[in-house]
Design a protein around this motif. Structure first.
Motif, PDB file in Angstrom:
ATOM      1  N   ALA A 253       0.836  -1.196   0.000  1.00  0.00           N
ATOM      2  CA  ALA A 253       0.000   0.000   0.000  1.00  0.00           C
ATOM      3  C   ALA A 253       0.872   1.247   0.000  1.00  0.00           C
ATOM      4  N   LEU A 254       2.006   1.180   0.710  1.00  0.00           N
ATOM      5  CA  LEU A 254       2.860   2.357   0.827  1.00  0.00           C
ATOM      6  C   LEU A 254       3.495   2.761  -0.499  1.00  0.00           C
ATOM      7  N   PHE A 255       3.919   1.781  -1.316  1.00  0.00           N
ATOM      8  CA  PHE A 255       4.579   2.233  -2.546  1.00  0.00           C
ATOM      9  C   PHE A 255       3.661   2.247  -3.769  1.00  0.00           C
ATOM     10  N   LEU A 256       2.413   1.827  -3.579  1.00  0.00           N
ATOM     11  CA  LEU A 256       1.492   1.801  -4.711  1.00  0.00           C
ATOM     12  C   LEU A 256       1.170   3.206  -5.207  1.00  0.00           C
ATOM     13  N   THR A 257       0.988   4.146  -4.286  1.00  0.00           N
ATOM     14  CA  THR A 257       0.636   5.516  -4.685  1.00  0.00           C
ATOM     15  C   THR A 257       1.771   6.166  -5.498  1.00  0.00           C
ATOM     16  N   PRO A 258       3.004   6.224  -4.972  1.00  0.00           N
ATOM     17  CA  PRO A 258       4.058   6.841  -5.787  1.00  0.00           C
ATOM     18  C   PRO A 258       4.302   6.082  -7.096  1.00  0.00           C
ATOM     19  N   LEU A 259       4.091   4.786  -7.079  1.00  0.00           N
ATOM     20  CA  LEU A 259       4.313   4.008  -8.291  1.00  0.00           C
ATOM     21  C   LEU A 259       3.283   4.380  -9.351  1.00  0.00           C
ATOM     22  N   SER A 260       2.050   4.634  -8.918  1.00  0.00           N
ATOM     23  CA  SER A 260       1.044   4.998  -9.919  1.00  0.00           C
ATOM     24  C   SER A 260       1.296   6.402 -10.456  1.00  0.00           C
ATOM     25  N   PHE A 261       1.784   7.321  -9.602  1.00  0.00           N
ATOM     26  CA  PHE A 261       2.178   8.643 -10.110  1.00  0.00           C
ATOM     27  C   PHE A 261       3.233   8.494 -11.203  1.00  0.00           C
TER      28      PHE A 261
ATOM     29  N   GLY B 211       9.378   9.492  -6.498  1.00  0.00           N
ATOM     30  CA  GLY B 211       8.887   8.279  -5.841  1.00  0.00           C
ATOM     31  C   GLY B 211       9.679   7.972  -4.583  1.00  0.00           C
ATOM     32  N   ILE B 212      11.002   8.153  -4.686  1.00  0.00           N
ATOM     33  CA  ILE B 212      11.853   7.922  -3.511  1.00  0.00           C
ATOM     34  C   ILE B 212      11.491   8.899  -2.396  1.00  0.00           C
ATOM     35  N   MET B 213      11.346  10.183  -2.776  1.00  0.00           N
ATOM     36  CA  MET B 213      11.058  11.192  -1.761  1.00  0.00           C
ATOM     37  C   MET B 213       9.658  11.036  -1.185  1.00  0.00           C
ATOM     38  N   PHE B 214       8.713  10.658  -2.049  1.00  0.00           N
ATOM     39  CA  PHE B 214       7.346  10.417  -1.580  1.00  0.00           C
ATOM     40  C   PHE B 214       7.360   9.334  -0.505  1.00  0.00           C
ATOM     41  N   SER B 215       8.102   8.253  -0.778  1.00  0.00           N
ATOM     42  CA  SER B 215       8.179   7.152   0.188  1.00  0.00           C
ATOM     43  C   SER B 215       8.781   7.633   1.498  1.00  0.00           C
ATOM     44  N   ALA B 216       9.859   8.436   1.377  1.00  0.00           N
ATOM     45  CA  ALA B 216      10.505   8.925   2.595  1.00  0.00           C
ATOM     46  C   ALA B 216       9.567   9.841   3.379  1.00  0.00           C
ATOM     47  N   LEU B 217       8.814  10.697   2.667  1.00  0.00           N
ATOM     48  CA  LEU B 217       7.906  11.632   3.341  1.00  0.00           C
ATOM     49  C   LEU B 217       6.732  10.911   3.996  1.00  0.00           C
ATOM     50  N   PHE B 218       6.239   9.856   3.347  1.00  0.00           N
ATOM     51  CA  PHE B 218       5.057   9.181   3.893  1.00  0.00           C
ATOM     52  C   PHE B 218       5.357   8.355   5.142  1.00  0.00           C
TER      53      PHE B 218
END
Ligand SMILES: Nc1ncnc2c1ncn2[C@@H]1O[C@H](COP(=O)(O)OP(=O)(O)OP(=O)(O)O)[C@@H](O)[C@H]1O
Ligand SMILES: [Mg+2]
Lengths: 254, 310
Positions: free
Chosen positions: A31-39, A59-66
């Motif tokens: 669930a955590l990486f699905l959002t940045p992956l779809s972006f 995507g990397i930064m999104f993951s770090a921020l979330f």
């Protein structure tokens, strides 16, 4: 308790909350990486391929921020719904160790996603060992900033129901509106400074630099375009959030 | 040195719906090493007192000292000495009872071997060994509660706060938990326990306090409480008497077979004599703590608001 026992305690929290949690419910990290992956997928479909590296770094930064969003949810949940935080803080464990242990467990949840995005980065830009090290450094600083913000926010809640919408608003505006998934150069030069109103921009610009992508001039003062500005910004924010959460944390209700 | 000394502790909660005075000038002393029961109706202020004493809540005024340390100013040192079962806490979904106990001990600075041995002991004593490898999410409510209590009792912390530890447990489990609590007390822990099961308090507590509306009504032994409220014996009459006739001796209420009277020792002979004359079977026995509690608190409610009690 000695410093060594505090360190062991932090590691144990990370182990049972992060690692065991990940192993026993893998859907959480998907669930955590699905959002940045779809972006990233949208970027790939609709944007010129020259922006793609920005999307991968995004995507990397999104993951770090979330990790901050997860931190906020978990801490509020364990305090308000499970009430098990009370068992951990009425113990020799220092409050700071509890926060760090929780923050590390959020990092554990994010690692699979990060590995995926780093792998994609290899495919789209030439990356050397230095690039990887620099990016990992930025990710760690961002994680510290995001989780301390997440913890800080979690202390304000008195009910779990309020948390979901606030998490969406805060962390989506930190990761979608500012130039995380798109180059800051897309913003007209006169307004670029405004991107730094979002605490996440310092980190994302550092990441863009680390990946060897092009960074435009930010404003008239050269300092605004310097790496020092970004590093100082990120460190100051992290310290500010951490100090504020130490002071405001509801270890003891008023 | 005392285990706990509370002086003039008051707590007023302020919220959007007005203020609640949960504790009003509470004085209480718990000797070190004592197994102490804290009783009171719902909303009487027990949890509030426990939270203040375990540095989880600020008092509005007054002080609490634990082993001579002020809970507000020396919270860091106090946390080294305590462990608490909060009312209605729940375990982590994904961890097993063994992991809860063992990891919590590790987090508190216990070595890996000692944590493992201690977990073995406590899980066995609390009847959790058959469930020790199941994640808490598939355990029943009572087993989840046992997991939390096991975690906290395993610490053998010098001061244990147990806020309704046996909530939702079956009678077998409760007795197992009692034994582990007694063991902790034998090893020197001071225990402050709340419960609504008065048989439990009678079984466990060496000393009691009863709180009502934020005031401490009583502190002392269970037996002394019964004398204090002048309800030491219960006499059950299987017919032959009216409630009116018995009413002047104490509290009367109907039971399955006839009437039960709660009264003092000195009238037993007179009444049993009279029952014999009327050829009515009687049954004489000690008053339970529950009955003494109902009397004490009932009178306090009546004094406060005569309308509500009738
Ligand atoms: N966070 C809070 N905000 C406002 N009022 C509160 C809060 N917590 C407790 N109260 C009020 O304080 C009073 C004492 O509550 P407390 O939880 O201490 O009672 P208790 O004796 O533990 O009851 P129970 O047996 O039901 O657990 C009650 O009137 C309750 O409604
Ligand atoms: Mg309570």
């Amino acid at each position: 308790m000695t410093w060594k026992s505090q360190a062991v305690a932090i590691f144990r929290i990370c182990y049972f909350n992060g690692w065991l949690g990940l192993r026993r419910s893998p859907i959480a990290f998907i669930a955590l990486f699905l959002t940045p992956l779809s972006f990233l997928f949208f970027l790939y479909v609709i944007a010129p391929h020259s922006v793609l590296p920005f999307g991968v770094v995004g995507g990397i930064m999104f993951s770090a921020l979330f990790t901050g969003n997860a931190m906020m949810n978990d801490c509020a949940y364990l305090r308000l719904e499970r009430q098990i935080q009370q068992i951990f803080i009425t113990s020799p464990l220092r409050p700071m160790s509890w926060i760090l242990g929780m923050a590390l467990s959020e990092l554990v949840f994010t690692i699979p996603g990060l590995v995926l995005f780093f792998a994609v980065l290899f495919l789209v830009v030439p990356v050397g060992i230095l690039t990887i090290l620099a990016l990992v450094g930025v990710v760690l600083l961002t994680w510290l900033m995001a989780t301390s913000l997440g913890f800080l926010l979690s202390t304000f809640f008195r009910q779990l129901r309020e948390i979901w919408p606030i998490g969406m608003v805060v962390f989506t505006s930190l990761s979608v509106i500012p130039p995380i998934f798109y180059p800051i150069a897309e913003i007209p030069a006169t307004f670029r400074w405004a991107a730094f109103l979002a605490p996440s921009t310092f980190a994302s610009q550092l990441a863009v630099r680390a990946a060897g992508l092009k960074v435009p001039i930010i404003g008239s003062a050269p300092f605004l375009s310097s790496i020092a500005f970004e590093v100082i910004g990120l460190v100051v924010l992290t310290l500010a959030f951490t100090i504020a959460s130490m002071r405001l944390a509801r270890w003891r209700e008023p | 040195m005392e285990g706990l000394v509370a002086r003039g502790v008051s707590k007023t909660y302020r919220g959007q719906r007005g203020t609640v005075r949960a504790l009003d000038n509470v004085d209480m002393t718990i000797a070190k090493g004592r197994l102490f029961g804290f009783l009171g109706r719902n909303g009487a202020g027990k949890t509030t007192f426990i939270k203040i004493s375990s540095a989880l809540l600020m008092p509005t005024s007054g002080t609490v000292e634990l082993f001579g340390l002020d809970v507000v100013r020396r919270a860091g040192e106090i946390r080294e000495q305590i462990a608490i079962v909060p009312q209605e806490a729940k375990p982590f979904y994904h961890l097993t009872p063994r992991e809860h106990v063992q990891e919590y001990l590790r987090v508190r600075g216990v070595s890996p071997e000692a944590a493992k041995n201690r977990a073995d002991e406590v899980l066995t004593a609390m009847g959790l060994q058959a469930y020790q490898s199941m994640p808490a999410m598939i355990l029943s409510g009572g087993l989840q509660q046992r997991t939390l209590v096991a975690m906290v009792l395993a610490t053998e912390a010098p001061f244990l706060f147990l806020d309704e530890p046996t909530l939702g447990m079956d009678p077998f489990a409760r007795r197992q938990v009692w034994e582990v609590i007694r063991q902790a007390a034998r090893k020197g822990s001071t225990v402050l326990l709340t419960t609504h099961y008065l048989d439990e308090a009678e079984q466990l507590a060496e000393e009691l306090a009863v709180i009502e509306g934020g005031h401490v009504l009583y502190q002392g032994s269970a037996e002394a409480l019964k004398s204090k409220v002048r309800r030491e014996v219960r006499i059950q009459f299987s017919g032959g008497f009216t409630a009116q006739e018995l009413g002047r001796y104490g509290d009367v209420y109907p039971d399955r077979a006839g009437l039960t009277l709660l009264t003092t020792r000195n009238v037993v002979e007179e009444l049993t004599q009279r029952a014999l004359e009327r050829r009515v079977p009687v049954n004489v026995g000690p008053v339970t703590l529950e009955e003494a509690f109902l009397t004490l608190v009932g009178r306090a409610i009546e004094d406060e608001d005569p309308e509500a009690a009738t």
